[in-house]
Scaffold this motif. Sequence first.
Motif, mmCIF file in Angstrom:
data_model
loop_
_atom_site.group_PDB
_atom_site.id
_atom_site.type_symbol
_atom_site.label_atom_id
_atom_site.label_comp_id
_atom_site.label_asym_id
_atom_site.label_seq_id
_atom_site.Cartn_x
_atom_site.Cartn_y
_atom_site.Cartn_z
ATOM 1 N N LYS A 19 0.751 -1.306 0.096
ATOM 2 C CA LYS A 19 0.139 -0.106 -0.057
ATOM 3 C C LYS A 19 0.792 1.267 0.143
ATOM 4 O O LYS A 19 1.914 1.274 0.632
ATOM 5 N N GLU A 20 0.302 2.143 -0.682
ATOM 6 C CA GLU A 20 1.129 3.556 -0.637
ATOM 7 C C GLU A 20 1.424 3.913 0.731
ATOM 8 O O GLU A 20 2.339 4.653 1.213
ATOM 9 N N SER A 21 0.230 4.292 1.658
ATOM 10 C CA SER A 21 0.383 4.833 2.925
ATOM 11 C C SER A 21 0.183 3.607 3.919
ATOM 12 O O SER A 21 -0.977 3.495 4.139
ATOM 13 N N ARG A 22 1.060 3.088 4.532
ATOM 14 C CA ARG A 22 1.077 1.983 5.342
ATOM 15 C C ARG A 22 0.595 2.620 6.731
ATOM 16 O O ARG A 22 1.345 3.366 7.199
ATOM 17 N N LYS A 23 -0.560 1.731 7.367
ATOM 18 C CA LYS A 23 -0.675 2.289 8.705
ATOM 19 C C LYS A 23 -0.063 1.446 9.623
ATOM 20 O O LYS A 23 -0.259 0.399 9.761
ATOM 21 N N SER A 24 0.865 2.164 10.472
ATOM 22 C CA SER A 24 1.652 1.307 11.138
ATOM 23 C C SER A 24 1.504 2.042 12.525
ATOM 24 O O SER A 24 2.319 1.264 13.558
ATOM 25 N N HIS A 25 0.823 2.582 12.969
ATOM 26 C CA HIS A 25 0.835 3.382 14.126
ATOM 27 C C HIS A 25 -0.496 3.107 14.841
ATOM 28 O O HIS A 25 -1.518 3.466 14.427
ATOM 29 N N LYS A 56 -11.475 7.738 13.671
ATOM 30 C CA LYS A 56 -10.811 8.319 12.824
ATOM 31 C C LYS A 56 -11.662 9.756 12.189
ATOM 32 O O LYS A 56 -10.927 10.813 12.161
#
Length: 145
Positions: A19-25, A56
């Motif tokens: 994915k372009e913007s990986r959700k890691s937080h 969110k």
Amino acid sequence: MNRKKNGDETSLKWGRHPKESRKSHCVMVRFDNEEWQKFLAMYEKSGVYARAVFLKAHFFGQPFRVLVMDRTLLDYCTRLSAFHAQYRMVGNNYNQVVRELRCHFSEKKAMALLYKLEQCTKELAALTRQVVELSKEFEERWSRR
């Protein structure tokens, strides 16, 4: 690891595409019972599929819609459909009843029974007019919302 034959290191032969913007937080929130009940009430009204998505959107000020389910509309439509089905059955059997009255009863008895049938038909017509009026009134109320 097997790569494609063209030697491109970024394109894998199998697996997920990154994915372009990986959700890691991740952030954890704790509620007391009263806050939890308020949160659940807001979440259920929003119609969002996941609590995290709802949070969110709420935190970042993104607009979200609130859906209000009105059970009266569903109940009214269900009962109106059932009434319509019964009304059609009466219409289908009406001619058969008149024919059977003529064949199996004397003229005097058939006329008496036809008079009763006519009175019931008038009651049914009045009831139908009332249902149409109530349906129009319900539609006007519903369209205002």
